[in-house]
Write a protein that holds these residues in place. Structure first.
Motif, PDB file in Angstrom:
ATOM      1  N   VAL A 190      90.865  24.800  69.064  1.00  0.00           N
ATOM      2  CA  VAL A 190      91.229  24.275  70.634  1.00  0.00           C
ATOM      3  C   VAL A 190      90.218  25.060  71.244  1.00  0.00           C
ATOM      4  N   ALA A 191      89.286  24.653  71.858  1.00  0.00           N
ATOM      5  CA  ALA A 191      88.124  25.115  72.637  1.00  0.00           C
ATOM      6  C   ALA A 191      87.486  24.440  73.465  1.00  0.00           C
ATOM      7  N   LEU A 192      86.855  24.652  74.625  1.00  0.00           N
ATOM      8  CA  LEU A 192      86.098  23.960  75.597  1.00  0.00           C
ATOM      9  C   LEU A 192      86.986  22.452  75.792  1.00  0.00           C
ATOM     10  N   ASP A 193      88.155  22.874  76.159  1.00  0.00           N
ATOM     11  CA  ASP A 193      89.075  21.716  76.580  1.00  0.00           C
ATOM     12  C   ASP A 193      88.969  20.448  75.592  1.00  0.00           C
TER      13      ASP A 193
ATOM     14  N   LYS B  90      89.613  19.480  71.049  1.00  0.00           N
ATOM     15  CA  LYS B  90      90.141  19.867  69.609  1.00  0.00           C
ATOM     16  C   LYS B  90      88.973  19.801  68.635  1.00  0.00           C
ATOM     17  N   TRP B  91      88.832  20.484  67.707  1.00  0.00           N
ATOM     18  CA  TRP B  91      87.629  20.677  66.694  1.00  0.00           C
ATOM     19  C   TRP B  91      88.193  20.998  65.331  1.00  0.00           C
ATOM     20  N   HIS B  92      87.783  20.160  64.327  1.00  0.00           N
ATOM     21  CA  HIS B  92      87.833  20.643  62.780  1.00  0.00           C
ATOM     22  C   HIS B  92      87.218  21.872  62.838  1.00  0.00           C
ATOM     23  N   ALA B  93      87.828  22.983  62.092  1.00  0.00           N
ATOM     24  CA  ALA B  93      87.255  24.076  61.715  1.00  0.00           C
ATOM     25  C   ALA B  93      85.931  24.280  61.312  1.00  0.00           C
ATOM     26  N   ASP B  94      85.640  23.314  60.510  1.00  0.00           N
ATOM     27  CA  ASP B  94      84.393  23.007  59.964  1.00  0.00           C
ATOM     28  C   ASP B  94      83.189  22.439  60.988  1.00  0.00           C
ATOM     29  N   CYS B  95      83.781  21.689  62.087  1.00  0.00           N
ATOM     30  CA  CYS B  95      83.133  20.875  63.081  1.00  0.00           C
ATOM     31  C   CYS B  95      82.636  22.108  64.169  1.00  0.00           C
TER      32      CYS B  95
ATOM     33  N   PRO C  60      78.907  27.658  61.458  1.00  0.00           N
ATOM     34  CA  PRO C  60      80.047  27.651  61.995  1.00  0.00           C
ATOM     35  C   PRO C  60      80.190  28.887  63.119  1.00  0.00           C
ATOM     36  N   ILE C  61      81.009  28.631  64.051  1.00  0.00           N
ATOM     37  CA  ILE C  61      81.251  29.787  65.155  1.00  0.00           C
ATOM     38  C   ILE C  61      82.465  30.656  64.567  1.00  0.00           C
ATOM     39  N   THR C  62      82.213  31.760  64.114  1.00  0.00           N
ATOM     40  CA  THR C  62      83.326  32.605  63.669  1.00  0.00           C
ATOM     41  C   THR C  62      83.612  33.799  64.472  1.00  0.00           C
ATOM     42  N   GLN C  63      82.691  34.107  65.656  1.00  0.00           N
ATOM     43  CA  GLN C  63      83.111  34.960  66.536  1.00  0.00           C
ATOM     44  C   GLN C  63      83.775  34.645  67.805  1.00  0.00           C
ATOM     45  N   GLN C  64      84.753  35.292  68.422  1.00  0.00           N
ATOM     46  CA  GLN C  64      85.266  34.663  69.613  1.00  0.00           C
ATOM     47  C   GLN C  64      84.389  34.641  70.737  1.00  0.00           C
ATOM     48  N   MET C  65      83.112  35.175  70.743  1.00  0.00           N
ATOM     49  CA  MET C  65      82.185  35.174  71.862  1.00  0.00           C
ATOM     50  C   MET C  65      81.077  34.095  71.526  1.00  0.00           C
ATOM     51  N   PHE C  66      80.908  33.277  72.343  1.00  0.00           N
ATOM     52  CA  PHE C  66      79.952  32.216  72.497  1.00  0.00           C
ATOM     53  C   PHE C  66      79.623  31.736  73.481  1.00  0.00           C
TER      54      PHE C  66
ATOM     55  N   GLU D 198      76.572  24.914  75.958  1.00  0.00           N
ATOM     56  CA  GLU D 198      75.714  24.071  76.495  1.00  0.00           C
ATOM     57  C   GLU D 198      75.932  22.702  76.202  1.00  0.00           C
ATOM     58  N   ASP D 199      76.006  21.938  77.498  1.00  0.00           N
ATOM     59  CA  ASP D 199      76.179  20.709  77.448  1.00  0.00           C
ATOM     60  C   ASP D 199      77.634  20.460  76.867  1.00  0.00           C
ATOM     61  N   GLY D 200      78.652  21.327  76.855  1.00  0.00           N
ATOM     62  CA  GLY D 200      79.928  21.037  76.372  1.00  0.00           C
ATOM     63  C   GLY D 200      80.148  21.354  75.032  1.00  0.00           C
ATOM     64  N   PHE D 201      79.095  22.145  74.364  1.00  0.00           N
ATOM     65  CA  PHE D 201      79.190  22.196  72.935  1.00  0.00           C
ATOM     66  C   PHE D 201      78.938  23.692  72.610  1.00  0.00           C
ATOM     67  N   PRO D 202      79.234  24.641  71.617  1.00  0.00           N
ATOM     68  CA  PRO D 202      78.938  25.917  71.743  1.00  0.00           C
ATOM     69  C   PRO D 202      77.895  26.190  70.960  1.00  0.00           C
ATOM     70  N   ILE D 203      77.366  27.354  71.473  1.00  0.00           N
ATOM     71  CA  ILE D 203      76.026  28.282  70.920  1.00  0.00           C
ATOM     72  C   ILE D 203      76.654  29.426  70.635  1.00  0.00           C
ATOM     73  N   CYS D 204      76.218  29.831  69.193  1.00  0.00           N
ATOM     74  CA  CYS D 204      76.344  31.194  68.662  1.00  0.00           C
ATOM     75  C   CYS D 204      76.077  32.360  69.315  1.00  0.00           C
ATOM     76  N   ALA D 205      76.319  33.499  69.337  1.00  0.00           N
ATOM     77  CA  ALA D 205      75.745  34.656  69.898  1.00  0.00           C
ATOM     78  C   ALA D 205      74.344  34.812  69.745  1.00  0.00           C
ATOM     79  N   VAL D 206      73.987  34.643  68.364  1.00  0.00           N
ATOM     80  CA  VAL D 206      72.469  34.913  68.015  1.00  0.00           C
ATOM     81  C   VAL D 206      71.802  33.935  68.793  1.00  0.00           C
ATOM     82  N   CYS D 207      71.969  32.507  68.771  1.00  0.00           N
ATOM     83  CA  CYS D 207      71.272  31.488  69.467  1.00  0.00           C
ATOM     84  C   CYS D 207      71.099  31.874  70.791  1.00  0.00           C
ATOM     85  N   ALA D 208      72.292  32.040  71.433  1.00  0.00           N
ATOM     86  CA  ALA D 208      72.327  32.476  72.827  1.00  0.00           C
ATOM     87  C   ALA D 208      71.346  33.380  73.304  1.00  0.00           C
ATOM     88  N   THR D 209      71.330  34.549  72.584  1.00  0.00           N
ATOM     89  CA  THR D 209      70.362  35.908  72.643  1.00  0.00           C
ATOM     90  C   THR D 209      68.875  35.006  72.630  1.00  0.00           C
TER      91      THR D 209
END
Length: 180
Positions: A137-140, A142-147, A156-162, A165-176
């Motif tokens: 459960v993230a970003l208001d 629900k997601w499959h773990a693989d999605c 896959p986003i494995t870190q708690q920090m992300f 962008e446009d309601g979808f997660p971006i990993c810390a590496v890509c955000a940097t």
């Protein structure tokens, strides 16, 4: 040989003798404890050492179906805290019997796995398919773990920090990389 005495009327039995429950009876004296009709055909039930015809035994002592309130004399389904005829334990949505299948309890009613997934289960924000196993459960949403993966690198986003962008997660590496 001593005379046989009927256990019910206590008269001498001449002619046909019926033996049941370790006693002898005139055939018409061996009666159901409830309806008092002769038990014929040899089929009867015993409760507290008393004979009952099949119908009265079922009405008095058999469990009742939660759906129809009639006695259950064959296979009993125990589910949701009640007893059911197997044909009456059905999905609340599609009305198909669900004996031997997985089901989900929803508001005190049984829902088959197929109806649950198609009509009730939360859908994954990424793929739109039902989320029935491990859930994120993230970003208001629900997601499959693989999605739940980075919108840019698809890992896959494995870190708690992300980042988002446009309601979808971006990993810390890509955000940097994006901020450089």
């Amino acid at each position: 040989m001593p005379d046989l005495i009927c256990a019910l009327c206590e008269k001498v039995i001449e002619g046909q003798v019926l033996t049941a429950l370790e006693k002898t009876y005139h055939p018409n004296c061996f009666v159901c404890t409830e309806c008092k009709k002769p038990i014929t055909g040899g089929l009867f039930q015993i409760k507290d050492d008393k004979p009952y015809c099949q119908d009265d035994y079922a009405q008095l002592f058999a469990p009742k179906c939660y759906a129809c309130n009639k006695p259950i004399t064959d296979r009993i389904i125990n589910a949701l805290g009640h007893t059911w005829h197997q044909d009456h334990f059905i999905c609340a949505l599609c009305k198909v019997p669900i004996v031997g299948q997985n089901f989900i309890e929803r508001d005190g009613r049984a829902v088959c796995q197929k109806c649950f997934e198609e009509k009730i289960a939360d859908k994954c924000k990424a793929c739109g398919k039902p989320v029935v196993d491990k859930i994120i459960v993230a970003l208001d949403a629900k997601w499959h773990a693989d999605c739940f993966k980075c919108k840019k690198c698809d890992k896959p986003i494995t870190q708690q920090m992300f980042q988002v962008e446009d309601g979808f997660p971006i990993c810390a590496v890509c955000a940097t990389k994006s901020s450089e």
